[in-house]
Design a protein around this motif. Sequence first.
Motif, mmCIF file in Angstrom:
data_model
loop_
_atom_site.group_PDB
_atom_site.id
_atom_site.type_symbol
_atom_site.label_atom_id
_atom_site.label_comp_id
_atom_site.label_asym_id
_atom_site.label_seq_id
_atom_site.Cartn_x
_atom_site.Cartn_y
_atom_site.Cartn_z
ATOM 1 N N TYR A 65 17.915 37.082 40.043
ATOM 2 C CA TYR A 65 19.233 37.131 40.666
ATOM 3 C C TYR A 65 19.484 35.841 41.440
ATOM 4 O O TYR A 65 20.545 35.217 41.324
ATOM 5 N N THR A 68 19.907 32.943 39.002
ATOM 6 C CA THR A 68 21.201 33.009 38.336
ATOM 7 C C THR A 68 22.314 32.547 39.269
ATOM 8 O O THR A 68 23.217 31.814 38.853
ATOM 9 N N ASN A 69 22.248 32.935 40.524
ATOM 10 C CA ASN A 69 23.231 32.448 41.492
ATOM 11 C C ASN A 69 23.157 30.929 41.618
ATOM 12 O O ASN A 69 24.179 30.257 41.731
ATOM 13 N N ARG A 72 24.856 29.406 38.600
ATOM 14 C CA ARG A 72 26.312 29.551 38.710
ATOM 15 C C ARG A 72 26.893 28.574 39.725
ATOM 16 O O ARG A 72 27.961 27.993 39.510
ATOM 17 N N MET A 73 26.200 28.379 40.836
ATOM 18 C CA MET A 73 26.666 27.427 41.851
ATOM 19 C C MET A 73 26.626 25.996 41.314
ATOM 20 O O MET A 73 27.541 25.204 41.557
#
Length: 95
Positions: A65, A68-69, A72-73
Amino acid sequence: MPPAVHVISLSVGSLVRVYESPSIAAVLSGTGRLVDGADARLRETAKWLGEAMLPDALRVGAPGYIATNGVRMMHAKVRYFAAKSGYDAARYGTP
Protein backbone atom coordinates in the motif's frame (compact mmCIF):
# COMPACT_ATOMS: atom_id res chain seq x y z
CA MET A 1 7.32 -16.46 -9.49
CA PRO A 2 10.89 -15.40 -8.80
CA PRO A 3 11.60 -11.66 -9.13
CA ALA A 4 13.82 -12.26 -12.16
CA VAL A 5 10.85 -13.65 -14.08
CA HIS A 6 8.87 -10.49 -13.36
CA VAL A 7 11.77 -8.28 -14.50
CA ILE A 8 12.02 -10.20 -17.76
CA SER A 9 8.28 -10.03 -18.39
CA LEU A 10 8.23 -6.31 -17.59
CA SER A 11 11.21 -5.46 -19.76
CA VAL A 12 10.38 -7.44 -22.88
CA GLY A 13 6.66 -7.50 -22.41
CA SER A 14 4.57 -4.73 -21.01
CA LEU A 15 6.98 -1.80 -20.60
CA VAL A 16 8.44 -2.05 -24.10
CA ARG A 17 4.92 -1.88 -25.55
CA VAL A 18 3.89 0.95 -23.22
CA TYR A 19 6.94 3.04 -24.16
CA GLU A 20 5.89 2.84 -27.82
CA SER A 21 3.06 5.22 -26.99
CA PRO A 22 3.96 8.71 -28.27
CA SER A 23 2.39 10.37 -25.23
CA ILE A 24 4.32 8.23 -22.75
CA ALA A 25 7.54 8.69 -24.72
CA ALA A 26 6.97 12.46 -24.68
CA VAL A 27 6.58 12.48 -20.90
CA LEU A 28 9.59 10.22 -20.34
CA SER A 29 11.78 12.23 -22.70
CA GLY A 30 10.82 15.32 -20.70
CA THR A 31 12.08 13.63 -17.54
CA GLY A 32 15.35 12.68 -19.22
CA ARG A 33 14.72 9.04 -18.31
CA LEU A 34 13.50 7.63 -21.62
CA VAL A 35 16.81 5.88 -22.30
CA ASP A 36 19.00 6.80 -19.35
CA GLY A 37 17.81 5.01 -16.26
CA ALA A 38 15.62 2.45 -18.06
CA ASP A 39 17.25 -0.35 -16.06
CA ALA A 40 16.55 1.52 -12.82
CA ARG A 41 12.89 2.00 -13.82
CA LEU A 42 12.59 -1.74 -14.48
CA ARG A 43 14.09 -2.56 -11.09
CA GLU A 44 11.84 -0.01 -9.36
CA THR A 45 8.78 -1.44 -11.08
CA ALA A 46 9.78 -4.99 -10.21
CA LYS A 47 10.34 -3.97 -6.57
CA TRP A 48 6.92 -2.33 -6.42
CA LEU A 49 5.31 -5.37 -8.05
CA GLY A 50 6.93 -7.70 -5.55
CA GLU A 51 5.69 -5.58 -2.66
CA ALA A 52 2.18 -5.08 -4.05
CA MET A 53 1.53 -8.73 -4.88
CA LEU A 54 2.20 -10.17 -1.45
CA PRO A 55 -0.85 -11.40 0.48
CA ASP A 56 -2.59 -8.48 2.19
CA ALA A 57 0.02 -6.12 0.73
CA LEU A 58 -2.56 -3.52 -0.29
CA ARG A 59 -4.19 -3.14 3.10
CA VAL A 60 -3.85 0.36 4.51
CA GLY A 61 -0.39 0.76 6.00
CA ALA A 62 1.02 -2.45 4.51
CA PRO A 63 4.28 -2.27 2.48
CA GLY A 64 2.50 -2.73 -0.86
CA TYR A 65 0.00 0.00 0.00
CA ILE A 66 2.80 2.39 0.94
CA ALA A 67 4.80 1.51 -2.19
CA THR A 68 1.73 2.00 -4.39
CA ASN A 69 1.07 5.41 -2.86
CA GLY A 70 4.70 6.32 -3.58
CA VAL A 71 4.35 5.29 -7.22
CA ARG A 72 1.12 7.27 -7.57
CA MET A 73 2.73 10.35 -6.02
CA MET A 74 5.74 10.05 -8.32
CA HIS A 75 3.47 9.78 -11.37
CA ALA A 76 1.47 12.81 -10.19
CA LYS A 77 4.70 14.78 -9.80
CA VAL A 78 5.83 13.81 -13.31
CA ARG A 79 2.43 14.82 -14.75
CA TYR A 80 2.60 18.15 -12.93
CA PHE A 81 6.08 18.97 -14.20
CA ALA A 82 5.24 17.75 -17.73
CA ALA A 83 2.30 20.14 -17.84
CA LYS A 84 4.49 23.02 -16.63
CA SER A 85 7.33 22.17 -19.04
CA GLY A 86 5.58 22.43 -22.37
CA TYR A 87 4.06 18.96 -22.74
CA ASP A 88 1.70 19.20 -25.71
CA ALA A 89 -1.62 18.07 -24.21
CA ALA A 90 -3.48 19.07 -27.37
CA ARG A 91 -1.35 16.61 -29.33
CA TYR A 92 -0.91 13.79 -26.82
CA GLY A 93 -3.74 14.17 -24.33
CA THR A 94 -3.45 14.78 -20.62
CA PRO A 95 -0.30 13.13 -19.27
